[in-house]
Scaffold this active site. Structure first.
Site, PDB file in Angstrom:
ATOM      1  N   ARG A   1       1.158   8.127  -6.182  1.00 41.37           N
ATOM      2  CA  ARG A   1       2.126   9.243  -5.430  1.00 41.37           C
ATOM      3  C   ARG A   1       2.768   8.155  -4.667  1.00 41.37           C
ATOM      4  NH1 ARG A   1      -0.507   8.514  -0.532  1.00 41.37           N
ATOM      5  NH2 ARG A   1      -3.263   8.139  -0.876  1.00 41.37           N
TER       6      ARG A   1
ATOM      7  N   HIS B   1      -4.794  -6.910   2.942  1.00 40.20           N
ATOM      8  CA  HIS B   1      -4.133  -5.622   2.111  1.00 40.20           C
ATOM      9  C   HIS B   1      -3.024  -5.696   1.920  1.00 40.20           C
ATOM     10  CE1 HIS B   1      -5.255  -1.176   1.022  1.00 40.20           C
ATOM     11  NE2 HIS B   1      -3.978  -1.311   0.865  1.00 40.20           N
TER      12      HIS B   1
END
Length: 238
Positions: free
Chosen positions: A102, A13
């Site tokens: 964000r 990831h």
């Protein structure tokens, strides 16, 4: 109709921090590796990604910036990818997963390796200012590793723990060690919020130095009143 999905046997990831302003400028602040997870949530994050080839870093950064540019994005964002690491990290073997619009919990590792204050960047962009730096002015310095200290029991499938912080001691910040926390001694850890109680970040000239600093910080953590994952984190780091 047949739906064919890519099967990744050895996934990593890896996400890229991007920033865009109202003047058409888009940059990336390199990547973070967030492969160590539990219950599909990140537990250990580090920057830069270990074993990342320079050409793949450039390609992922470009892909992330292109994505932000294509939608006219403005502000801080994180473009997340799954990389196929079955034969190590290689060009052309990473796949777009999602974009988080964000700053993220793990943004401190990016701040540590770039020397930039991303909250300050976000406020400046929101105020209409141009990005503080161009892409060629950004560079990686050293390595940073972050762990999330949770009120949870690793021996019970990481089930959240509730209670009052009767003892709560975190190490002092020093060179190469950063501590972010929103709780203090006497606070109640309830069922109503995420059970993360602190973030501990270690920085070093290289990955091993960062890991050693973080391990030293974790040794000093003392919490009573709730069960935490501190020992689990130390096991992972060591």
């Amino acid at each position: 109709r047949v739906l064919i999905e890519k099967f990744v046997a050895s996934p990593r990831h890896i996400e890229v921090q991007v920033f865009a302003d109202a003047h058409g400028n888009v940059v990336h602040l390199f990547e973070r590796d967030c492969s160590v997870q539990r219950r599909h949530q990140k537990v250990v994050e580090e920057a830069p990604a270990p074993g990342m080839p320079a050409d793949m870093r450039a390609a992922m950064g470009k892909a992330a910036c292109d994505a932000a540019r294509a939608i006219g994005y403005r502000g801080a964002g994180t473009v997340e990818f799954i990389a196929d690491a079955s034969d190590g990290l290689q060009m052309g073997r990473f796949y777009f997963m999602e974009m988080n619009t964000r700053l993220q919990v793990e943004h401190p590792v990016t701040e540590m390796i770039t020397g930039q204050n991303l909250v300050d960047w976000q406020l400046r962009v929101a105020a209409g200012e141009p990005l503080p730096l161009t892409q060629d002015a950004l560079e990686i310095s050293g390595h940073a590793v972050e762990v999330r200290l949770y009120a949870e029991d690793p021996n019970k499938q990481f089930f959240p723990s509730t209670g009052t912080l009767k003892e709560f001691w975190l190490p002092e910040e020093e060179e190469g060690v950063r501590i972010d926390s929103g709780v203090q001694l006497g606070d109640e850890i309830s069922i109503y919020y995420d059970p993360m109680i602190a973030k501990l970040i270690g920085w070093g000239e290289n990955r091993e130095a960062a890991r050693a600093r973080l391990d030293g910080a974790l040794r000093q953590v003392e919490v009573a009143g709730v069960v935490t994952n501190a020992a689990f984190l130390r096991a992972v780091i060591t």
